[in-house]
Design an enzyme around this catalytic site. Structure first.
Site, PDB file in Angstrom:
ATOM      1  N   PHE A   1       0.921  -1.106   0.147  1.00  0.00           N
ATOM      2  CA  PHE A   1       0.051  -0.067   0.054  1.00  0.00           C
ATOM      3  C   PHE A   1       0.966   1.390  -0.021  1.00  0.00           C
ATOM      4  CE2 PHE A   1      -2.819  -3.133   1.804  1.00  0.00           C
ATOM      5  CZ  PHE A   1      -3.817  -3.197   0.779  1.00  0.00           C
ATOM      6  N   CYS A   2       1.958   1.100   0.669  1.00  0.00           N
ATOM      7  CA  CYS A   2       2.947   2.194   0.725  1.00  0.00           C
ATOM      8  C   CYS A   2       4.286   1.756   0.838  1.00  0.00           C
ATOM      9  CB  CYS A   2       2.708   2.977   2.080  1.00  0.00           C
ATOM     10  SG  CYS A   2       3.618   4.522   2.363  1.00  0.00           S
ATOM     11  N   PRO A   3       5.200   2.402  -0.289  1.00  0.00           N
ATOM     12  CA  PRO A   3       4.987   3.296  -1.104  1.00  0.00           C
ATOM     13  C   PRO A   3       3.955   2.940  -2.501  1.00  0.00           C
ATOM     14  CG  PRO A   3       7.246   2.342  -1.460  1.00  0.00           C
ATOM     15  CD  PRO A   3       6.567   1.672  -0.240  1.00  0.00           C
TER      16      PRO A   3
END
Ligand SMILES: Cc1cc2nc3c(=O)[nH]c(=O)nc-3n(C[C@H](O)[C@H](O)[C@H](O)COP(=O)(O)OP(=O)(O)OC[C@H]3O[C@@H](n4cnc5c(N)ncnc54)[C@H](O)[C@@H]3O)c2cc1C
Lengths: 80, 380
Positions: free
Chosen positions: A17-19
């Site tokens: 989800f992140c990055p």
């Protein structure tokens, strides 16, 4: 459609989800040589909009996407 | 007796070494931690140094004070790793043998990867740079500040957003906000990679009068012209340029067979085993996993490595070990004026972002102080 393409580098960004998958694609494109084909696998639906949009904005070549068991592989050629 | 070597004395390495010392009996293994520095740095505190809100001297502690007595501490910089002979060479000529190795050498900033960056841009991603930026901000009297992400990958993905909110607050307190234009840049087509975070952050940036420039991947800085240019062809003039530099893995890993050209170690996303080496694990910033490079990532990865390493040392096969890393990451998101939000997510659960509140900001402040007692020691 994608049978004749040789992928130079592929990243599995499922569940990232992140990055996130697009950030991973940008990172790989920046590291690649002109002519290299970069693939990124994403399980995030938003990638279907975001990834082609960045490839167009950065004037790279979008070679397509294919479904692979609940995720999508996006393929991009670095052309500049 | 088996030799376990942990490389790196940051959040991940210190925690793994302490947890191993707790888990394994003294007759089972010798545990050595090798670190390039005798100081453990609390990097999240650097976010506040440019605004004079944190004294940099409070952000480091001696390594020895954080390690269990059982762990042997060697101060030295690894310069070579031979996974065949299971040897690590240090810059000072020492050589260490290992039966099991944990790599936790983190990431380092590489401003040299962007032409003109070192001459033209400031940042807050090292102890020195955050203090230098403090001076630059104190001297700033108004003009155009461009702030954002200057290269990929970078650690603590929310930090540039947090910095922008704190910058707006700082300039307002100094009564020069009306003389300053702030431009926030981000590599993607929104203000943050996670859509739900972007949905909270974008209106806040707009409310604070911050100009947003998305799809901006810094390509070069031209200091003579005070110009930042992106890969996408956008040019921005600045009076003060504050960009998070691109990062790389440790030097000895760059181009090493177990890593890529930039030194990111090829790591299995669940077992955290280094690909092709069944007795080597990696955690924290140094892995090539496309997940947040954050202290909390290292924190949640550490127990998985400890359980897997201990089970292997006691004779288990890989498929008999249930512990796996599920991608858990937790981050605070400082939004300025004494408020913050928090994000919590893993490989299968997208983050939900709570409305920023004073309570979460207060929790972050308490955590920043309590870190020393809770995290590297393995209490939390
Ligand atoms: C401004 C800023 C704000 C941040 N905010 C947050 C936050 O709010 N929340 C969060 O979770 N994370 C945050 N982070 C990120 C967090 O600090 C890092 O992700 C975390 O420290 C990573 O832990 P690590 O153990 O992988 O690496 P590090 O903690 O960086 O440790 C690496 C260690 O390896 C050693 N080392 C390096 N090379 C060698 C070598 N060749 N030989 C031997 N030793 C070596 C170093 O000396 C160091 O001890 C922030 C970072 C910054 C810069």
């Amino acid at each position: 459609m994608m049978q004749n393409i040789t992928i130079t580098k592929e990243s599995d960004a499922r569940g990232s989800f992140c990055p996130g998958p697009l950030m991973e694609l940008i990172r790989q494109v920046r590291l690649a040589q002109v002519g290299d084909v970069i693939a990124v696998i994403s399980s995030d639906d938003g990638s279907k909009k975001d990834i082609p949009a960045w490839i167009a904005k950065a004037k790279q070549e979008f070679l397509g996407m294919e479904e692979i068991g609940g995720a999508t592989r996006f393929i991009c050629r670095k052309i500049k | 007796m088996k030799q376990i070597v942990v490389l790196g004395g940051g959040t991940g390495g210190t925690l793994v070494a302490n947890l191993l010392a707790k888990k394994l009996k003294s007759k089972e293994a010798h545990i050595t931690l090798v670190s390039a520095s005798n100081r453990h740095l609390y990097q999240p505190g650097w976010l506040y140094v440019p605004f004079g809100r944190q004294d940099p001297r409070t952000l480091s502690r001696p390594m020895a004070s954080l390690l269990r007595k059982r762990v042997k501490l060697v101060i030295g910089k690894a310069s070579q790793l031979d996974t065949e002979s299971q040897q690590i060479s240090l810059e000072d000529g020492q050589s260490l043998h290992y039966d099991y190795l944990v790599i936790a050498t983190g990431s380092q900033v590489a401003p040299e990867d962007v032409p003109g960056f070192s001459e033209g841009a400031q940042h807050f991603y090292t102890e020195e740079a955050s203090f230098k930026l403090h001076a630059a901000l104190e001297e700033f009297r108004g003009g155009k500040i461009v702030v954002g992400v200057g290269g990929l990958p970078y650690k603590c993905p929310v930090a540039p957003l947090e910095f922008t909110f704190l910058l707006d607050e700082y300039l307002t307190h100094r009564r020069i906000r009306d003389k300053t234009e702030i431009i926030y840049t981000f590599p993607l087509n929104r203000v943050f990679s996670i859509e739900s975070v972007a949905e909270v952050a974008q209106p806040l940036l707009e409310q604070r009068g911050v100009t947003i420039e998305t799809f901006f991947n810094l390509e070069e800085v031209v200091p003579e012209e005070k110009l930042a240019r992106s890969l996408e062809g956008t040019e921005l003039n600045y009076d003060l340029l504050i960009m998070v530099p691109p990062h790389r893995g440790a030097k000895f890993l760059q181009g090493h067979p177990i890593a890529d050209e930039q030194g990111w170690v090829k790591t299995d996303r669940s077992t955290l085993e280094v690909k092709g080496c069944s007795n080597v694990w990696a955690l924290g910033d140094t892995t090539d996993l496309p997940i947040s490079k954050a202290g909390s990532t290292a924190h949640f990865e550490a127990p998985v490595i400890v359980e897997r390493l201990a089970a292997r040392l006691r004779g288990a096969n890989n498929d008999q070990i249930p512990e796996e890393y599920e991608g858990h990451v937790m981050c605070f998101l400082e939004t300025g004026y004494g408020k913050a939000s928090m994000l919590n997510f893993d490989y299968s659960h997208a983050p939900e972002v709570a409305e920023p509140s004073h309570l979460v900001h207060y929790e972050k402040m308490v955590f920043n102080k309590a870190y020393w007692y809770l995290v590297p020691t393995g209490v939390l």
